[in-house]
Write an enzyme that holds these catalytic residues in place. Structure first.
Site, PDB file in Angstrom:
ATOM      1  N   ARG A 103      70.533  56.986  32.737  1.00  0.00           N
ATOM      2  CA  ARG A 103      69.655  56.158  33.596  1.00  0.00           C
ATOM      3  C   ARG A 103      70.432  54.921  33.993  1.00  0.00           C
ATOM      4  NH1 ARG A 103      63.344  54.695  32.802  1.00  0.00           N
ATOM      5  NH2 ARG A 103      63.303  56.849  33.556  1.00  0.00           N
ATOM      6  N   HIS A 130      64.872  59.853  41.310  1.00  0.00           N
ATOM      7  CA  HIS A 130      64.381  60.162  39.955  1.00  0.00           C
ATOM      8  C   HIS A 130      64.100  61.670  39.928  1.00  0.00           C
ATOM      9  CE1 HIS A 130      62.947  59.654  36.031  1.00  0.00           C
ATOM     10  NE2 HIS A 130      61.855  58.943  36.221  1.00  0.00           N
ATOM     11  N   GLN A 133      62.210  63.571  37.034  1.00  0.00           N
ATOM     12  CA  GLN A 133      60.756  63.361  37.045  1.00  0.00           C
ATOM     13  C   GLN A 133      60.095  64.310  38.043  1.00  0.00           C
ATOM     14  OE1 GLN A 133      58.582  60.732  35.445  1.00  0.00           O
ATOM     15  NE2 GLN A 133      57.136  62.284  36.186  1.00  0.00           N
ATOM     16  N   ASP A 222      53.501  55.276  43.041  1.00  0.00           N
ATOM     17  CA  ASP A 222      54.392  54.702  42.027  1.00  0.00           C
ATOM     18  C   ASP A 222      54.342  53.183  42.206  1.00  0.00           C
ATOM     19  OD1 ASP A 222      56.327  54.404  40.043  1.00  0.00           O
ATOM     20  OD2 ASP A 222      58.011  54.802  41.383  1.00  0.00           O
ATOM     21  N   CYS A 262      54.043  58.738  37.899  1.00  0.00           N
ATOM     22  CA  CYS A 262      55.053  59.022  36.869  1.00  0.00           C
ATOM     23  C   CYS A 262      54.933  58.103  35.664  1.00  0.00           C
ATOM     24  CB  CYS A 262      56.450  58.931  37.473  1.00  0.00           C
ATOM     25  SG  CYS A 262      56.938  57.266  37.963  1.00  0.00           S
ATOM     26  N   ARG A 290      57.274  66.350  30.854  1.00  0.00           N
ATOM     27  CA  ARG A 290      58.674  65.904  30.839  1.00  0.00           C
ATOM     28  C   ARG A 290      59.430  66.635  29.727  1.00  0.00           C
ATOM     29  NH1 ARG A 290      59.748  60.871  32.951  1.00  0.00           N
ATOM     30  NH2 ARG A 290      61.883  61.619  32.802  1.00  0.00           N
TER      31      ARG A 290
HETATM   32  N1  NVA Z   1      60.190  53.585  40.670  1.00  0.00           N
HETATM   33  C1  NVA Z   1      60.109  53.251  39.279  1.00  0.00           C
HETATM   34  C2  NVA Z   1      60.019  54.479  38.445  1.00  0.00           C
HETATM   35  C3  NVA Z   1      59.873  54.222  36.966  1.00  0.00           C
HETATM   36  C4  NVA Z   1      59.826  55.462  36.144  1.00  0.00           C
HETATM   37  C5  NVA Z   1      61.295  52.410  38.871  1.00  0.00           C
HETATM   38  O1  NVA Z   1      62.422  52.743  39.258  1.00  0.00           O
HETATM   39  O2  NVA Z   1      61.115  51.411  38.194  1.00  0.00           O
HETATM   40  N1   CP Z   2      58.350  58.051  34.300  1.00  0.00           N
HETATM   41  C1   CP Z   2      59.389  57.562  33.610  1.00  0.00           C
HETATM   42  O1   CP Z   2      60.567  57.850  33.906  1.00  0.00           O
HETATM   43  O2   CP Z   2      59.022  56.756  32.593  1.00  0.00           O
HETATM   44  P1   CP Z   2      59.991  55.839  31.701  1.00  0.00           P
HETATM   45  O3   CP Z   2      60.519  54.753  32.612  1.00  0.00           O
HETATM   46  O4   CP Z   2      59.110  55.315  30.615  1.00  0.00           O
HETATM   47  O5   CP Z   2      61.107  56.688  31.194  1.00  0.00           O
END
Ligand code: NVA
Ligand code: CP
Length: 305
Positions: A103, A130, A133, A222, A262, A290
């Protein structure tokens, strides 16, 4: 054998994605206590340069359930926090581990990890996508509606420029559903990505939220401010005023429509408390899935499927 990465939905053919989802279904059907040992003797590094709850825990638990050893690294707890280059980290981790779940921020870091690693790299969220997801969300949609996602009308309401929305556009192309993206001005995906999707016919962009939701089988949203965009939060909250997915916005969805998010959610911003707790919400199944889909993907990428 060339290693297989999963950096975007484009890294799987439809047949391969279907293979992973079918395997996930088998894994989900196993009793909670039962364990395959398909990753026995293997280690998987889970490298987190941004916060995570679901992704970190589901990968860590998933690898353990398959008999493998997960190793979680965060920026602050590793030399990444002191500036060790991604390429060096990738090469070292590849000597110890059999896959890397990563990540991160920019695509340059993601590609840097994938290029320098000699083991499969899985994108666990970057600024630009992502995909893991969304692959899991395909499973949740098909499980909830009892049919293939192909041919469905899926609404994306909110930040169309987000990593989530952009990966959803790729999923529409791969899986053959139609995505309607409705966002405030200035928050649609990059022009080239929209042009491609419109040319293929898998997505449409623009218009108001209620029109996007009308007759939809699935509604997604989201957060308005993604990780790394915290300084823009005040500007974003103002720009997204009126874009909360609430019961009024969902008045004309299909009778069977489900709502996905998500997580983590900001209730009262992108989604109302009533909707996330309501009858259409599938967010807890979405979070659980997941685990199953990621186990299947790791088995596929690591040659253990
Ligand atoms: N769009 C959000 C998704 C979190 C799982 C982010 O990148 O923070
Ligand atoms: N949806 C998701 O990726 O959650 P986290 O940021 O908690 O991993």
């Amino acid at each position: 054998m060339t290693k297989r990465d999963f950096l975007s939905l484009r890294d799987l053919s439809l047949a391969e994605a279907r293979q992973v989802l079918a395997l996930a279904s088998t894994l989900k059907d196993e009793a909670k206590g039962s364990r395959l040992q398909t990753l026995a003797g293997k280690a998987v590094a889970v490298v987190m340069e941004k916060a995570s709850t679901r992704t970190r825990v589901s990968f860590e638990v998933g690898v353990a359930q398959l008999g493998g050893h997960p190793v979680v690294l965060t920026t602050q707890g590793s030399q990444l926090g002191r500036g060790e280059p991604i390429a060096d980290t990738a090469r070292v981790l590849s000597r110890y581990c059999d896959a890397i779940v990563f990540r991160t921020f920019g695509t340059d870091r993601l590609l840097g990890m994938a290029k320098a690693a000699s083991v499969p790299v899985v994108n666990a969220l970057s600024d630009d996508g992502h995909p893991i997801q969304i692959l899991c969300d395909m499973f949740t949609i098909e499980e909830a509606l009892g049919r293939s996602v192909q041919g469905l009308q899926v609404a994306w309401i909110g930040d169309g420029s987000s990593n989530m929305a952009r990966s959803f556009v790729e999923a529409a192309e791969l899986f053959g559903f139609h995505l309607r993206v409705a966002s405030p001005e200035g928050f649609l995906p990059p022009a080239e990505e929209m042009r491609r999707a419109v040319a293929i016919g898998c997505a449409s962009f623009g218009g108001d939220a209620r029109s996007a939701a009308r007759g939809a089988d699935v509604v997604n949203t989201d957060v308005w401010t993604s990780m790394g965009q915290e300084e823009e939060n005040a500007k974003r909250v103002a720009a997204f005023a009126g874009w909360t997915v609430d019961d009024a916005m969902l008045a004309e969805v299909a009778d069977h429509a489900i709502v996905l998010h998500c997580l983590p959610a900001h209730r009262g911003e992108e989604i109302s408390d009533a909707v996330i707790e309501g009858a259409r919400s599938r967010v807890w199944d979405q979070a659980e899935n997941r685990l199953h889909v990621q186990k299947a993907l790791l088995m596929f990428l690591m040659g253990a499927a």
